[in-house]
Design an enzyme around this catalytic site. Structure first.
Site, PDB file in Angstrom:
ATOM      1  N   ASP A  68     -30.368  26.116 -37.066  1.00  0.00           N
ATOM      2  CA  ASP A  68     -29.400  25.056 -36.398  1.00  0.00           C
ATOM      3  C   ASP A  68     -28.410  24.269 -37.382  1.00  0.00           C
ATOM      4  O   ASP A  68     -27.299  24.172 -36.845  1.00  0.00           O
ATOM      5  CB  ASP A  68     -30.260  23.919 -35.462  1.00  0.00           C
ATOM      6  N   CYS A  94     -22.576  16.657 -37.442  1.00  0.00           N
ATOM      7  CA  CYS A  94     -21.851  15.359 -37.789  1.00  0.00           C
ATOM      8  C   CYS A  94     -21.019  14.836 -36.248  1.00  0.00           C
ATOM      9  O   CYS A  94     -20.771  15.449 -35.431  1.00  0.00           O
ATOM     10  CB  CYS A  94     -20.315  16.111 -38.301  1.00  0.00           C
TER      11      CYS A  94
END
Lengths: 318, 318
Positions: A12, A241
């Site tokens: 992932d 992020c």
């Protein structure tokens, strides 16, 4: 161990960044993760290399990792074809995602619920045909279970219905995934209770939450409180992020392990060695940002983890 | 309201950054916070201006804020002298911190536990002498309750003993403060139970946690689960840069409000208006970094907060 931390960074995490990590570095990462005490790693995804060149070496990484003693090697598969490849490579655990939002499933995978469930049936049948001892654990992952950016909230009844359909199709287990960061502690608890009452407690033991809106660890705590024992996370929150729209926002393995170890819940993970893995990954990825609070703040003065000292705080959480 | 969010940005946030916010901007911030539904704001600290020039205008800000109808104006006081000033300015709530780690108390305030408790006695006596209706609420804050960077873990028995001493000295209430980010969900629950059994449930209703190791909201969830109803937080996590050693790491008001509102717990706060406050503060502070996930990710599609729609999810958390 009291809980199982399933490290999803190599899959992932890496699929969410542009940079391609060399296969040799992935192998070292997985070796180090195992040495730090992580016993399950999702090492890749069997999707066409054209779509995700970052994971083009998944078959090789799976085959390599499967030789590490005591490590459960997990891989994502988008369909039955991917599952065939995963089985051939020797994956111990195969996860087929089913997006609970059908619009999301159509938009991202161009597949209806019925098509994905048919694939689940084919995969389960293929696994049954394998000799005993060679059969991977087969999980159907209920992605966007708490809502999606196209449909908004997905009705709980729909998620339960899909959990039942996946189990009926032959999955060993379903997993909850908050792909979009829409979950909150109350919806996590309520969803677990609803699925358990439909398919039984053994059929749902794990959750994959994101930190998109900062609730990641609170949602883990709620899920743990409700009785789940497997938690996905990504080293350094890689691929997560929060400042880039659409980023997944994985929760950070280091912070997750710290939370449980501080609580008196054994993860089996050595935090110092985990920080060493982080340093290796950071060096390998250059200026790719990693996240997490515990690695920056350091451990509290005099901190003794539950895993490393069974006399201290063991069973403090009850 | 089901919970009270106590905004500490104008005090804990501003005292942690070098930049000095003009008094006029502080007043607008507090006005806007109140308009967004925040009913308690810690607006300053009565410390010598030489020590904290950022808060030199506290008396003026308290006097201004006390005129806002329905707003509880809180102020920190380091000692009896500060309390006299806070009372004169018209603060509704006065908080005297007592560092549970005596080494920390000596190093930071050059005062022993006995000296701080003696001050609590003086302050309580001064408040009793005021005419009824003019008496501020007086809280003794148990700082470094979960450990400190000099002593490590502070024994729970010591924290309980200090809570008893503060109540005996005449405080209306004690508060828990995880100044160093050492708390975890288990220690939070266990500490609350221990203090409640010593001084009663009415004597402890609130907690001030930091996000130093990423556990802030999980710790709030544990405290809420245990029965606390007041939670401190700082707009934009102001003053809480996790990347600077020693920074306080306040939890972010926006994420905290989102968590509760998503859970079906009413905060009384309007999230859109709260984001407008954030934008004002960001503009005023220039390039000073603000934190938080929810402001960047935005609200989930179709999200209706509990405060704004009492039909939806009300009481979902039970």
């Amino acid at each position: 161990m009291d809980v199982l931390i399933s490290e999803v960074g190599p899959r992932d995490g890496l699929q969410s960044i542009d940079r391609i990590m060399p296969t040799a570095a992935k192998k070292i990462w997985i070796d180090m993760a195992w040495a730090a005490g992580l016993t399950e790693v999702e090492v890749g995804s069997f999707v066409p290399a054209k779509l995700l060149p970052q994971l083009a070496d998944t078959a090789e990484v799976v085959a390599y990792s499967a030789r590490i003693p005591g490590l459960t090697v997990a891989a994502l598969v988008p369909n039955a074809r991917g599952a065939t490849d995963a089985i051939a490579a020797g994956a111990h655990k195969i996860t087929l995602p089913l997006s609970c939002s059908e619009s999301h499933s159509l938009a991202n995978l161009r597949r209806t619920h019925a098509q994905v469930i048919e694939d689940a049936r084919l995969i389960a049948a293929a696994i049954r045909d394998l000799p005993e001892g060679r059969r991977p654990h087969f999980e159907g992952s209920l992605s966007t279970a708490f809502g999606c950016t196209i449909e908004g909230v997905v009705p709980q009844a729909k998620v339960v219905e899909l959990a039942e359909a996946l189990m009926a199709a032959g999955c060993d287990e379903v997993g909850l995934a908050d792909t979009t960061g829409y979950a909150d502690p109350a919806s996590v608890k309520s969803m677990i209770a609803a699925i358990w009452s439909a398919v039984g407690g053994d059929a749902l033991t794990g959750i994959h939450v994101h930190n998109t809106r900062g609730l990641g660890l609170a949602n883990v705590l709620a899920a743990f409180d409700a009785g789940l024992t497997t938690f996905d996370s990504s080293l350094g929150g890689l691929g997560g992020c929060p400042f880039a729209p659409g980023a997944s926002g994985n929760i950070v393995t280091e912070d997750l392990v710290f939370m449980f170890e501080a609580m008196g819940v054994r993860t089996g993970v050595d935090l110092d060695k985990l920080i060493a893995v982080r340093e290796f990954v950071q060096k390998t990825l250059g200026d790719e940002p990693l996240y997490g609070f515990t690695p920056l703040a350091g451990l509290p003065l005099g901190f003794v983890s539950t895993t490393q000292n069974t006399d201290i705080k063991q069973g403090a959480w009850a």
